[in-house]
Design an enzyme around this catalytic site. Sequence first.
Site, short mmCIF file in Angstrom:
data_model
loop_
_atom_site.label_atom_id
_atom_site.label_comp_id
_atom_site.label_asym_id
_atom_site.label_seq_id
_atom_site.Cartn_x
_atom_site.Cartn_y
_atom_site.Cartn_z
CG HIS A 172 -2.99 15.83 69.53
ND1 HIS A 172 -4.35 17.07 69.80
CD2 HIS A 172 -2.86 16.33 68.36
CE1 HIS A 172 -4.10 17.41 69.35
NE2 HIS A 172 -3.22 17.28 67.58
CD GLU A 225 -0.49 14.32 65.23
OE1 GLU A 225 -1.33 14.68 65.46
OE2 GLU A 225 -0.94 15.73 63.99
#
Length: 398
Positions: free
Chosen positions: A23, A20
């Site tokens: 991202h 994550e």
Amino acid sequence: MLITVIAVSLVLGGLIFFHELGHFAVARSLGMGVSTFSLGFGPKILKHKWGKTEYALSLVPLGGYVALVGEQDDSELPEGFTKEESFSLRPAWQRLLVVAAGPVANMLLAWFLCWILAFGWGTPQLLPQVGGLVENGPAAKAGIQVGDTIVSIDGQAINEWEDMTHAIARSDGQPLSIVLQRPAKVAATAPEGESQAGHDAAPADSAGVASGQGNTPAAMLTVEVTPEMSVRKTIFGEDEKAWLVGIRNTGAVRLVEHGFWGSAAAGAAQASDMLALTWKSFVKLVERVVPLDQVGGPIMIMQMVSKQAHEGIAGVLALAALISINLGVLNLLPIPVLDGGQIVFCLWEMIFRRPINARVQEYAMRAGVALLVGLMLLATYNDIWRIVKGAGWFGSGS
């Protein structure tokens, strides 16, 4: 038990969190808005707003999530954000970079972990030592014995087992001149006809050998071996033809130490090997070469992490690198609900200058969710069945 819980939480949570983070980092670098970046799932234990983004520590430490502005609904932007920061209103190539950043982050993490392993523990090399012979095989006929160490083949130095296998594979069935080192006790019974390219073999009754005392030098012998085309099993259980001489290794390894930057290169090579093996495993699974009952899920991963946690930190790091590679490759599969599916949508939009029809995307997402749920159920079933078999509830468990 406590060690297992901590190890599983750190490994699985850390890998998903790093995914994550990839991202998040690319989205912010492109000026996209992020409303929430959470370490963990569930109720938020701690939270702090820095700029426009809320950073949170949530109750369940297994992973995390990034809430991109405009990712779901363009009409409802969080307070303080503008349409220019909306993910869905950005060009397809920018969205592709954000989506691909998660799997790429997993690959980079695997490299970093392998770098740490290479620097702290060294990289293992399988020694070119003979641990077994195929009866009446080329090596046995040439007089090679268990305990011998392959020193060179046709003048090429052999430092590890892989060097030897490559040299044999390149032979195309032509005779090979193999120099080997033989322990003194074995050398005393060397077959006639072998030329000795170094120290002569010590007689069996020479000082120190018969009595087991002393340090008699090992013999250097040269033998000629002609490889034969044979069939062997790959790691996936397939039959393949190859030039072989009929020897097996002892399993002994040496740890090769590296400097800081040398460790980076060694770690990159090791991570690259992991990536190639993982990708090939996925391909063989699709081809049904690898049976579906070999698919493992969270339970198997937790068992593996638990085992390595009790054996040492090096094993945990190596396993974490392998799982990180698997997580990256899995997310790159062209399944709509995964990053790979979103990459396909972005590529379509870049090529044809228009997004895929919304209804098609909706049905594709439903199919992707169904496929992913099916895979998770299969993996969980396999994990539970392995535990049941291992417990011997249905026979011996063999």
